[in-house]
Design a protein around this motif. Structure first.
Motif, short mmCIF file in Angstrom:
data_model
loop_
_atom_site.label_atom_id
_atom_site.label_comp_id
_atom_site.label_asym_id
_atom_site.label_seq_id
_atom_site.Cartn_x
_atom_site.Cartn_y
_atom_site.Cartn_z
N ASN A 196 8.07 28.40 80.78
CA ASN A 196 7.15 29.51 80.52
C ASN A 196 7.72 30.42 79.43
O ASN A 196 8.93 30.49 79.23
CB ASN A 196 6.90 30.31 81.80
N GLY A 215 6.30 41.01 77.64
CA GLY A 215 5.12 40.56 78.36
C GLY A 215 5.24 39.10 78.67
O GLY A 215 5.77 38.32 77.87
N LEU A 245 1.04 34.42 80.27
CA LEU A 245 0.44 33.88 81.50
C LEU A 245 -0.61 32.83 81.19
O LEU A 245 -1.29 32.90 80.15
CB LEU A 245 -0.20 35.01 82.31
N LEU A 293 -4.32 31.22 82.20
CA LEU A 293 -5.54 31.84 82.71
C LEU A 293 -5.58 31.82 84.23
O LEU A 293 -6.04 32.78 84.86
CB LEU A 293 -6.77 31.11 82.14
N HIS A 294 -5.09 30.75 84.82
CA HIS A 294 -5.10 30.67 86.28
C HIS A 294 -4.19 31.71 86.91
O HIS A 294 -4.41 32.13 88.05
CB HIS A 294 -4.68 29.26 86.72
N GLU A 295 -3.17 32.15 86.17
CA GLU A 295 -2.29 33.20 86.67
C GLU A 295 -2.92 34.57 86.53
O GLU A 295 -2.78 35.44 87.41
CB GLU A 295 -0.95 33.16 85.94
N VAL A 296 -3.61 34.78 85.42
CA VAL A 296 -4.26 36.08 85.21
C VAL A 296 -5.33 36.32 86.27
O VAL A 296 -5.53 37.45 86.71
CB VAL A 296 -4.89 36.14 83.80
N ALA A 297 -5.99 35.26 86.71
CA ALA A 297 -7.06 35.40 87.70
C ALA A 297 -6.56 35.93 89.04
O ALA A 297 -7.35 36.42 89.85
CB ALA A 297 -7.76 34.05 87.91
N ASP A 312 -3.61 37.97 88.95
CA ASP A 312 -2.61 38.96 88.54
C ASP A 312 -2.85 40.29 89.25
O ASP A 312 -3.98 40.80 89.25
CB ASP A 312 -2.69 39.15 87.02
N GLN A 365 -2.14 43.33 88.44
CA GLN A 365 -2.64 44.40 87.57
C GLN A 365 -4.12 44.21 87.26
O GLN A 365 -4.89 45.18 87.26
CB GLN A 365 -1.83 44.44 86.26
N ALA A 366 -4.52 42.97 87.01
CA ALA A 366 -5.94 42.70 86.78
C ALA A 366 -6.76 43.06 88.01
O ALA A 366 -7.86 43.61 87.91
CB ALA A 366 -6.14 41.23 86.41
N GLU A 367 -6.20 42.77 89.18
CA GLU A 367 -6.90 43.10 90.42
C GLU A 367 -7.00 44.61 90.60
O GLU A 367 -8.04 45.14 91.01
CB GLU A 367 -6.15 42.47 91.60
#
Length: 409
Positions: free
Chosen positions: A253, A324, A327, A329-333, A335, A337-339
Motif C-alpha cells: 500500500n 495521507g 486508500l 475505494l472499498h476502504e473509503v466506503a 472509512d 472519517q467519511a462516515e
C-alpha cells in the motif's frame, strides 16, 4: 427545518451523468425535479456495474446504483420529443418551472424548440441552464463530449498527469469529470436563480466539461496561459521535494506526503529511520536533494518497506508528519472519517429496500439537504406530472394512446 430549494421546480432534459448529477443535488436541496426522458429512457439506465456482495442480496443484486446516484429524488416522465405534442408538453411544464436544465447541443436545442429564446416566450423568468462538452460557441461547439474526451483529454489533464515524459496516459474512473462539472452547473444555476428572482427577468447560464477541467487546473494554467510552456511531467524520481512525494510501504500500500518546507526534511528523515542522511553532504540543501532525487527516492522506498501503511500511519501521526494513505475505494466506503461527515447516507425505496448512497460534498447546519429517495422508474410520474400541468385524465389517456408519452405507473 426547511430545504433551501423546496419552492423551486426544475425541468431537466439530459442524460448520462454530468447534468443529471447537478439536478440530483438540486433534489437533495428540496427542489421538485422533473426528469423528461425519451420513450426509451435515459441511456444511462441499466449501465451500472452489478454489485459484488459477500452474501447474496436479491433485493439489491439487480438495482442500478450508478443511475440512482445521479437521479435520486426526481420524478420521471417519458415524452417523445420528436413530436409537436411532446414539445408542447415540455413547454407546458416549463411555464410552471423556475429552471430548465439541458445537455443537448445548441443545434438540437433549436431543433426541438428548447433553446432559451423559445422557452423565454413561455416563461420570461426562467433560468435556462446548458451543460455541454465544449461550450455553445466556438469551432468545437458542434462536438459531442464525454468527460473522458473533453474533461480529461482535451483539457490537458490526462497529459499533465502522466508519470514523466514517457509515461502512459491513465484512465479516469467513471464520471469523475461529469460530477465535477455538475457542481459547477449547480453554482451557476443558484447564482442565476438569485438574479432572476431579484430582477424578474430570465437568465441563461452554461458550463462545459472542457471549462470545468481547465478550472480544476487553474494553478497550472495561471502560469501556462502566460508563458505557454509545456508543463513538466514529474515521475517520482523527478519531483522537486522528497517530502512532497508518494511511496510504497511494506505491504504494497502507498502513502503520500506534502511537506514543501525545506525544514521538513530533517524531521521526515528522523521519523522514518534515515537520520544518518540529515548530515550527509549529498542531501544537505534542497538543491542537493533535488539533484539526488532518484537515489533519495530509492532510500526512502527501502526505509518504508519495513512497515505496513497502517503501521507507518501511527508513527507519522505521533510525530506530526503531514501524510495521507492511498486508500482503495472499498476502504473509503468504510472509512471512519467519511462516515463521520455523512458521505454515505442511506436511502429507502420501495423496490430496493434500504441501501447506502453517496452524499453531495456540502453540508448545512440548519437546512434539510439530503438524498430524498431513489431514482424514479422511467415514466413512473407521467400521469401525475401531466395532471399538475393542467392535462385532464382523458387528454393524458389520449397522449399515452398516441405514443406521445409513456406511463409505467
Amino acid at each position: 427545518m426547511g430545504a433551501p430549494l423546496d419552492d423551486v421546480t426544475i425541468v431537466e432534459i439530459d442524460n448520462w451523468m454530468a447534468a443529471p448529477s447537478a439536478c440530483a443535488i438540486f433534489a437533495d436541496m428540496g427542489a421538485q425535479v422533473i426528469k423528461v426522458e425519451p420513450l426509451s429512457g435515459d441511456p444511462m439506465r441499466n449501465m451500472s456495474r452489478p454489485p459484488k456482495f459477500a452474501e447474496p442480496n436479491e433485493a439489491l443484486q439487480d438495482y442500478d446504483f450508478q443511475f440512482d446516484v445521479d437521479n435520486r429524488g426526481k420524478r420521471s416522465i417519458g415524452v417523445a420529443l420528436d413530436t409537436d405534442a411532446g414539445i408542447e408538453i415540455v413547454h407546458r411544464l416549463v411555464e410552471q418551472a423556475d429552471v430548465f436544465v439541458c445537455n443537448l447541443l445548441a443545434r438540437r436545442q433549436q431543433k426541438f424548440r428548447l433553446d432559451a429564446e423559445s422557452l423565454f416566450k413561455r416563461n420570461p423568468r426562467l433560468v435556462h441552464a446548458t451543460l455541454t462538452g465544449y461550450g455553445t460557441t466556438g469551432p468545437e461547439a458542434w462536438r459531442p463530449g464525454y468527460d473522458i474526451t473533453a474533461f480529461f483529454g482535451r483539457s490537458g489533464l490526462y497529459d499533465a498527469s502522466r508519470e514523466g515524459d514517457d509515461g502512459e496516459v491513465g484512465w479516469a474512473r467513471p464520471a469523475q469529470g461529469d460530477h465535477t462539472t455538475g457542481i459547477a452547473l449547480v453554482a451557476g444555476v443558484l447564482a442565476a436563480l438569485r438574479q432572476a428572482e431579484r430582477t424578474g427577468e430570465g437568465q441563461q447560464v452554461e458550463t462545459s466539461l472542457f471549462e470545468a477541467a481547465i478550472w480544476t487546473q487553474a494553478s497550472d494554467y495561471a502560469v501556462t496561459a502566460v508563458d505557454r510552456a509545456p508543463v513538466r511531467r514529474r515521475a517520482r524520481p523527478n519531483m522537486l521535494n522528497i517530502t512532497s512525494n508518494r511511496f510504497p510501504c511494506g505491504d504494497g500500500n502507498w502513502v503520500v506526503f506534502n511537506m514543501p518546507e525545506p525544514s521538513a526534511w530533517s524531521k521526515f528523515a528522523r521519523v522514518i529511520g534515515l537520520e544518518d542522511l540529515i548530515e550527509d553532504e549529498r542531501f544537505a540543501t534542497p538543491g542537493d536533494r533535488y539533484r539526488a532525487m532518484p537515489e533519495l527516492v530509492a532510500l526512502v522506498d527501502a526505509a518504508l518497506a519495513a512497515k505496513s501503511r497502517d503501521e507507518w500511519g501511527e508513527v507519522f501521526d505521533a510525530n506530526g508528519i503531514i501524510w495521507g494513505p492511498v486508500l482503495g475505494l472499498h476502504e473509503v466506503a468504510i472509512d471512519p472519517q467519511a462516515e463521520a461527515i455523512g458521505m454515505f447516507p442511506s436511502i429507502t425505496g420501495a423496490d430496493a429496500g434500504t441501501y447506502r448512497t453517496v452524499n453531495a460534498p456540502m453540508r448545512f447546519a440548519n437546512a434539510e439537504v439530503q438524498p430524498r429517495g431513489p431514482a424514479p422508474v422511467l415514466g413512473a410520474d407521467t400521469r401525475d406530472v401531466l395532471a399538475r400541468a393542467g392535462f385532464d385524465a382523458a387528454a393524458i389517456d389520449q397522449l399515452i394512446s398516441d405514443g406521445v408519452v409513456i406511463a409505467t405507473r
